[in-house]
Design a protein around this motif. Structure first.
Motif, short mmCIF file in Angstrom:
data_model
loop_
_atom_site.label_atom_id
_atom_site.label_comp_id
_atom_site.label_asym_id
_atom_site.label_seq_id
_atom_site.Cartn_x
_atom_site.Cartn_y
_atom_site.Cartn_z
N ALA A 40 0.87 -1.16 0.01
CA ALA A 40 0.06 -0.02 0.03
C ALA A 40 1.02 1.30 -0.09
O ALA A 40 0.54 2.23 -0.56
N ALA A 41 1.95 1.25 0.74
CA ALA A 41 2.87 2.38 0.74
C ALA A 41 3.32 2.95 -0.57
O ALA A 41 3.59 3.78 -0.84
N LYS A 42 3.67 1.62 -1.20
CA LYS A 42 4.21 1.85 -2.65
C LYS A 42 3.03 2.46 -3.71
O LYS A 42 3.64 3.45 -4.25
N LYS A 43 1.99 2.13 -3.37
CA LYS A 43 1.03 2.53 -4.20
C LYS A 43 0.76 4.21 -4.05
O LYS A 43 0.33 4.98 -4.54
N PHE A 44 0.79 4.49 -2.53
CA PHE A 44 0.82 5.82 -1.98
C PHE A 44 1.98 6.69 -2.61
O PHE A 44 1.79 7.82 -3.08
N ALA A 45 2.94 6.00 -2.75
CA ALA A 45 4.09 6.79 -3.25
C ALA A 45 3.82 6.91 -4.74
O ALA A 45 4.39 8.17 -5.17
N LEU A 46 3.43 6.04 -5.36
CA LEU A 46 2.93 6.38 -7.06
C LEU A 46 2.12 7.44 -6.87
O LEU A 46 2.41 8.18 -7.96
N ALA A 47 1.05 7.51 -6.13
CA ALA A 47 0.19 8.60 -6.26
C ALA A 47 0.61 9.93 -5.98
O ALA A 47 0.47 10.82 -6.82
N ARG A 48 1.48 9.81 -5.19
CA ARG A 48 2.57 11.22 -4.98
C ARG A 48 3.24 11.67 -6.12
O ARG A 48 3.17 12.88 -6.57
N THR A 49 3.88 10.64 -6.73
CA THR A 49 4.70 10.96 -7.83
C THR A 49 3.60 11.38 -9.20
O THR A 49 4.02 12.51 -9.84
N GLN A 50 2.49 10.80 -8.97
CA GLN A 50 1.69 10.98 -10.44
C GLN A 50 1.01 12.62 -9.82
O GLN A 50 0.76 13.21 -10.94
N LEU A 51 0.93 13.01 -8.78
CA LEU A 51 0.52 14.29 -8.57
C LEU A 51 1.78 15.44 -8.52
O LEU A 51 1.46 16.45 -8.51
N ALA A 52 2.89 14.82 -8.72
CA ALA A 52 4.17 15.59 -8.49
C ALA A 52 4.09 16.38 -7.22
O ALA A 52 4.20 17.56 -7.06
N SER A 53 3.79 15.34 -6.28
CA SER A 53 3.63 15.76 -5.00
C SER A 53 4.81 16.55 -4.09
O SER A 53 5.88 15.72 -4.39
N THR A 54 4.56 17.32 -3.49
CA THR A 54 5.71 17.86 -2.52
C THR A 54 5.42 17.66 -1.14
O THR A 54 6.34 18.18 -0.28
N VAL A 55 4.27 17.07 -0.92
CA VAL A 55 3.78 16.65 0.42
C VAL A 55 4.98 15.63 0.87
O VAL A 55 4.81 14.47 0.38
N GLN A 56 5.29 15.59 2.33
CA GLN A 56 6.34 14.51 2.86
C GLN A 56 5.55 14.05 3.72
O GLN A 56 4.57 14.57 4.61
N PHE A 57 5.58 12.66 3.85
CA PHE A 57 4.97 11.82 4.74
C PHE A 57 6.11 11.06 5.68
O PHE A 57 7.20 10.78 5.18
#
Length: 61
Positions: A40-57
């Motif tokens: 699940a963490a891998k998929k959340f990381a993929l979603a952040r990449t897809q959004l070009a996210s700068t949010v850090q968890f």
């Protein structure tokens, strides 16, 4: 928590990127519910990449 932040960020993202990211978030939630937090963490990381996210968890160890 991650899902909510990603959904909030997706609201202001490019529509195509947001759709991809939201699909990844949905899959991640299902995987997490089945007890596989690592995948699940891998998929959340993929979603952040897809959004070009700068949010850090914070990483869970």
């Amino acid at each position: 928590m991650q899902a909510e932040q990603l959904r909030t960020e997706a609201a202001s993202a490019n529509p195509q990127d947001a759709a991809k990211a939201l699909r990844s978030v949905k899959i991640a939630e299902k995987i997490c519910a089945e007890g596989n937090a690592h995948e699940a963490a891998k998929k959340f990381a993929l979603a952040r990449t897809q959004l070009a996210s700068t949010v850090q968890f914070a990483e869970r160890r």
